[in-house]
Design a protein around this motif. Structure first.
Motif, PDB file in Angstrom:
ATOM      1  N   ALA A 195      -0.607   8.663 -12.319  1.00 52.66           N
ATOM      2  CA  ALA A 195      -1.306   9.930 -12.568  1.00 52.66           C
ATOM      3  C   ALA A 195      -2.779   9.683 -12.889  1.00 52.66           C
ATOM      4  CB  ALA A 195      -0.631  10.700 -13.706  1.00 52.66           C
ATOM      5  N   TRP A 196      -3.071   8.655 -13.678  1.00 56.44           N
ATOM      6  CA  TRP A 196      -4.457   8.319 -14.000  1.00 56.44           C
ATOM      7  C   TRP A 196      -5.218   7.942 -12.731  1.00 56.44           C
ATOM      8  CZ3 TRP A 196      -7.047   3.476 -13.806  1.00 56.44           C
ATOM      9  CH2 TRP A 196      -8.348   3.507 -14.344  1.00 56.44           C
ATOM     10  N   LEU A 197      -4.595   7.097 -11.878  1.00 53.92           N
ATOM     11  CA  LEU A 197      -5.261   6.707 -10.631  1.00 53.92           C
ATOM     12  C   LEU A 197      -5.513   7.923  -9.746  1.00 53.92           C
ATOM     13  CD1 LEU A 197      -3.310   3.410  -9.909  1.00 53.92           C
ATOM     14  CD2 LEU A 197      -5.754   3.594 -10.427  1.00 53.92           C
ATOM     15  N   LEU A 226       0.862  -1.175   0.000  1.00 54.64           N
ATOM     16  CA  LEU A 226       0.000   0.000   0.000  1.00 54.64           C
ATOM     17  C   LEU A 226       0.901   1.229   0.000  1.00 54.64           C
ATOM     18  CD1 LEU A 226      -2.868   1.168   0.176  1.00 54.64           C
ATOM     19  CD2 LEU A 226      -2.513   1.306   2.634  1.00 54.64           C
ATOM     20  N   ARG A 227       0.612   2.159  -0.892  1.00 48.55           N
ATOM     21  CA  ARG A 227       1.331   3.433  -0.926  1.00 48.55           C
ATOM     22  C   ARG A 227       0.393   4.495  -0.370  1.00 48.55           C
ATOM     23  NH1 ARG A 227       5.470   4.644  -4.584  1.00 48.55           N
ATOM     24  NH2 ARG A 227       5.332   6.606  -3.464  1.00 48.55           N
ATOM     25  N   PRO A 228       0.402   4.687   0.966  1.00 48.26           N
ATOM     26  CA  PRO A 228      -0.520   5.658   1.556  1.00 48.26           C
ATOM     27  C   PRO A 228      -0.310   7.073   1.024  1.00 48.26           C
ATOM     28  CG  PRO A 228       0.767   4.549   3.274  1.00 48.26           C
ATOM     29  CD  PRO A 228       1.233   4.035   1.947  1.00 48.26           C
ATOM     30  N   ASP A 229       0.921   7.410   0.632  1.00 49.72           N
ATOM     31  CA  ASP A 229       1.199   8.740   0.095  1.00 49.72           C
ATOM     32  C   ASP A 229       0.491   8.959  -1.236  1.00 49.72           C
ATOM     33  OD1 ASP A 229       2.969   6.699  -0.876  1.00 49.72           O
ATOM     34  OD2 ASP A 229       4.302   8.228  -1.683  1.00 49.72           O
ATOM     35  N   LEU A 230       0.206   7.869  -1.964  1.00 49.65           N
ATOM     36  CA  LEU A 230      -0.474   7.956  -3.252  1.00 49.65           C
ATOM     37  C   LEU A 230      -1.924   7.480  -3.187  1.00 49.65           C
ATOM     38  CD1 LEU A 230       2.342   6.440  -5.505  1.00 49.65           C
ATOM     39  CD2 LEU A 230       1.818   8.864  -5.157  1.00 49.65           C
ATOM     40  N   GLY A 231      -2.277   6.773  -2.101  1.00 54.23           N
ATOM     41  CA  GLY A 231      -3.607   6.184  -2.006  1.00 54.23           C
ATOM     42  C   GLY A 231      -3.791   5.037  -2.984  1.00 54.23           C
ATOM     43  N   VAL A 232      -2.697   4.326  -3.270  1.00 56.67           N
ATOM     44  CA  VAL A 232      -2.703   3.281  -4.291  1.00 56.67           C
ATOM     45  C   VAL A 232      -2.140   1.988  -3.716  1.00 56.67           C
ATOM     46  CG1 VAL A 232      -1.685   2.602  -6.519  1.00 56.67           C
ATOM     47  CG2 VAL A 232      -2.483   4.940  -6.179  1.00 56.67           C
ATOM     48  N   LEU A 233      -2.790   0.880  -4.063  1.00 54.68           N
ATOM     49  CA  LEU A 233      -2.276  -0.452  -3.748  1.00 54.68           C
ATOM     50  C   LEU A 233      -1.485  -0.927  -4.962  1.00 54.68           C
ATOM     51  CD1 LEU A 233      -2.075  -2.979  -1.984  1.00 54.68           C
ATOM     52  CD2 LEU A 233      -4.287  -3.699  -2.918  1.00 54.68           C
ATOM     53  N   LEU A 254     -14.063   0.456  -8.445  1.00 54.62           N
ATOM     54  CA  LEU A 254     -12.687  -0.032  -8.420  1.00 54.62           C
ATOM     55  C   LEU A 254     -11.960   0.472  -9.662  1.00 54.62           C
ATOM     56  CD1 LEU A 254     -10.531  -1.992  -7.197  1.00 54.62           C
ATOM     57  CD2 LEU A 254     -11.570  -3.783  -8.610  1.00 54.62           C
ATOM     58  N   PHE A 255     -10.739   0.969  -9.474  1.00 51.50           N
ATOM     59  CA  PHE A 255      -9.913   1.461 -10.580  1.00 51.50           C
ATOM     60  C   PHE A 255      -8.625   0.654 -10.613  1.00 51.50           C
ATOM     61  CE2 PHE A 255     -12.716   4.813  -9.327  1.00 51.50           C
ATOM     62  CZ  PHE A 255     -13.147   5.343 -10.541  1.00 51.50           C
ATOM     63  N   VAL A 256      -8.352  -0.005 -11.745  1.00 47.92           N
ATOM     64  CA  VAL A 256      -7.177  -0.852 -11.875  1.00 47.92           C
ATOM     65  C   VAL A 256      -6.356  -0.370 -13.067  1.00 47.92           C
ATOM     66  CG1 VAL A 256      -6.306  -3.201 -12.149  1.00 47.92           C
ATOM     67  CG2 VAL A 256      -8.492  -2.816 -10.967  1.00 47.92           C
ATOM     68  N   PHE A 287      -8.030   1.773  -5.509  1.00 44.86           N
ATOM     69  CA  PHE A 287      -7.155   2.264  -6.568  1.00 44.86           C
ATOM     70  C   PHE A 287      -5.912   1.380  -6.608  1.00 44.86           C
ATOM     71  CE2 PHE A 287      -9.796   5.603  -4.942  1.00 44.86           C
ATOM     72  CZ  PHE A 287     -10.326   6.166  -6.096  1.00 44.86           C
ATOM     73  N   TRP A 288      -5.805   0.593  -7.675  1.00 42.29           N
ATOM     74  CA  TRP A 288      -4.745  -0.413  -7.774  1.00 42.29           C
ATOM     75  C   TRP A 288      -3.886  -0.176  -8.995  1.00 42.29           C
ATOM     76  CZ3 TRP A 288      -7.937  -5.606  -7.502  1.00 42.29           C
ATOM     77  CH2 TRP A 288      -8.682  -5.633  -6.311  1.00 42.29           C
ATOM     78  N   MET A 289      -2.580  -0.345  -8.817  1.00 39.25           N
ATOM     79  CA  MET A 289      -1.687  -0.430  -9.964  1.00 39.25           C
ATOM     80  C   MET A 289      -1.079  -1.832  -9.941  1.00 39.25           C
ATOM     81  SD  MET A 289       1.752   1.434 -11.287  1.00 39.25           S
ATOM     82  CE  MET A 289       2.749   0.406 -10.243  1.00 39.25           C
TER      83      MET A 289
END
Length: 140
Positions: free
Chosen positions: A131-133, A14-21, A87-89, A52-54
């Motif tokens: 950037a998209w996420l 988890l990247r809390p600074d980005l809000g992305v898993l 959900l955003f992948v 929000f997943w990458m």
């Protein structure tokens, strides 16, 4: 870890600074290894309530059609419901796999997900994927 591979199948952070898993796939898996990997992804996403997943699949060389069908028909809609929001992948892919996916008969561009509880996008650049996420987060 599979002794034939130098890294684990899936590393999640988890990247809390980005809000992305962020999920980084280490190698092209045998489809039999995928249920356990997706269970791990489910557990972390639910624990951290992250929609929000990458997924970095640059080390993968192909997509299994049965798994793709399962992801789109069951897994992603189910995860959106469990996470109580869209959900955003963002998939980070290498050029060969990106070409294979984007020219396949079942490929759907980002715009085609407007009526679905999830959105899937494919990117060749990690910065553009993030950037998209983040743009999706800002729009919520």
């Amino acid at each position: 870890m599979n002794p034939a591979h130098a890294m684990p199948l899936l590393q999640l952070a988890l990247r809390p600074d980005l809000g992305v898993l962020v999920g980084r796939w280490g190698f092209q898996p045998d489809p039999m290894l995928l249920p356990a990997a997706y269970e791990q992804l489910t557990e972390i996403a639910l624990r951290d309530n992250c929609r929000f997943w990458m997924q970095d699949i640059r080390r993968r060389t192909l997509n299994d059609p049965a798994i793709t069908t399962w992801l789109l028909a069951e897994y992603f809609p189910n995860m959106a419901a469990r996470l109580q929001g869209r959900l955003f992948v963002a998939y980070l892919v290498g050029p060969d796999l990106h070409h294979h996916i984007s020219t396949g008969p079942d490929f759907a561009p980002i715009e085609s997900y407007h009526d679905k509880p999830f959105v899937v996008g494919f990117f060749g650049d990690e910065g553009k994927a993030i950037a998209w996420l983040q743009a999706q987060q800002a729009a919520r």
